[in-house]
Design an enzyme around this catalytic site. Sequence first.
Site, PDB file in Angstrom:
ATOM      1  N   GLY A  50      40.943  14.581  45.339  1.00 38.22           N
ATOM      2  CA  GLY A  50      40.025  14.400  44.229  1.00 38.22           C
ATOM      3  C   GLY A  50      38.552  14.398  44.574  1.00 38.22           C
ATOM      4  O   GLY A  50      37.715  14.534  43.684  1.00 38.22           O
ATOM      5  N   ASP A  51      38.209  14.248  45.864  1.00 33.81           N
ATOM      6  CA  ASP A  51      36.797  14.296  46.283  1.00 33.81           C
ATOM      7  C   ASP A  51      36.730  14.858  47.700  1.00 33.81           C
ATOM      8  O   ASP A  51      36.081  14.306  48.578  1.00 33.81           O
ATOM      9  CB  ASP A  51      36.181  12.896  46.217  1.00 33.81           C
ATOM     10  CG  ASP A  51      34.663  12.917  46.369  1.00 33.81           C
ATOM     11  OD1 ASP A  51      34.059  14.010  46.275  1.00 33.81           O
ATOM     12  OD2 ASP A  51      34.077  11.835  46.602  1.00 33.81           O
ATOM     13  N   LEU A  52      37.418  15.986  47.910  1.00 28.99           N
ATOM     14  CA  LEU A  52      37.663  16.477  49.260  1.00 28.99           C
ATOM     15  C   LEU A  52      36.543  17.400  49.750  1.00 28.99           C
ATOM     16  O   LEU A  52      36.769  18.541  50.120  1.00 28.99           O
ATOM     17  CB  LEU A  52      39.020  17.180  49.329  1.00 28.99           C
ATOM     18  CG  LEU A  52      39.589  17.454  50.726  1.00 28.99           C
ATOM     19  CD1 LEU A  52      39.681  16.184  51.552  1.00 28.99           C
ATOM     20  CD2 LEU A  52      40.923  18.146  50.627  1.00 28.99           C
TER      21      LEU A  52
END
Length: 262
Positions: free
Chosen positions: A161-163
Site C-alpha cells: 500500500g505504500d511500497l
Amino acid sequence: MAEFIKQRTSAPRGFFAAEAAGLEWLAEPDVVPVVSVIDHDKTSLRLGRVEETAPDAHSAFAFGRRLALLHDSGAPAFGWSPAEPAWFGPLDSPFEVEVASCASFTEFWVETRLEPVANDIDDQLSKDENQTITSAINAIAGGTFDGIAGKGTETPARVHGDLWAGNLMWTPDGCTLIDPAAHGGQRLEDLAMLALFGTPLLDDIFAGYEAVHPMPVGWRDDLPVHNFFALLAHVKLFGAGFLGQTLDAAQAISDRARALAV
C-alpha cells in the site's frame, strides 16, 4: 533480538496498532521478508532491527517473485484493512483513510482514496488544475482500470500500500518490507509505487514479478492510475512542489483511458 523503536508521543489514535497489524498481515503468508513486530502501544512500535546490504539483481528478481506470491495471498475485499482506523503518510503527519469493503477496485479507488484527497487539496488548485484532476478521476470511475491494460478484472490482492523505494530494505534475507499501509487492493498499486520515485533494479523486480505473473502488453502504461492517490497525497502533505508531477499523471490517466476505449 536487536530492536528498532518508532516513537511519536502525539501519534493519532490507532496509528501504531494499524502499522503493527499491517506488518503481521503481510508476514502471515510467509512468502516475503517483513520486519518483525515485537510490541506496540499508543506512542511507539518496537520492531526487529534488520541489517541493510547493497541492492543486487538476484535479490531484486527474487523480491519480484515474492511480491507476486504476496499479492496472490489475497484479501477479503478491495479497501479492507487489517486494522481500523487506517492511515497513510509519514510518521510526523499521517492522515486517516477510509476502511470499507468495496465490490470493485474502481469503487475503492475513486470513492475512498481519490475523491477524498482531491477534495482536501481543492483550495490549492486553479480552475484548470482542478479540471485536469477531476477528468482523470472520472476516467478511472468509468471502470476501465478494474483489470490491467483493459484485460479482464482483478480480484483483491494483499498489498503493502505504500511500497516506494524507502519502504523496501535490502537485507541479507532478501528485500524486506517496512512501513506499510496494508489493505486489500489492486496489485498494480505496489508496482506503481515502486516505479514512482525510483527503486534500484526496478526492471529486475518487474522481471521476477512477471516470471510468476506474466502481464498484458502495455501494463506499465496503467501505472499512473495506481500512483495517483500517492501523488495527490503528496500535494496534501507537502504542498505544490508535487503538483506538476500530479497533473502530468492526471493527463496520462485521461489519455490512457481514451486509448483503451478505442
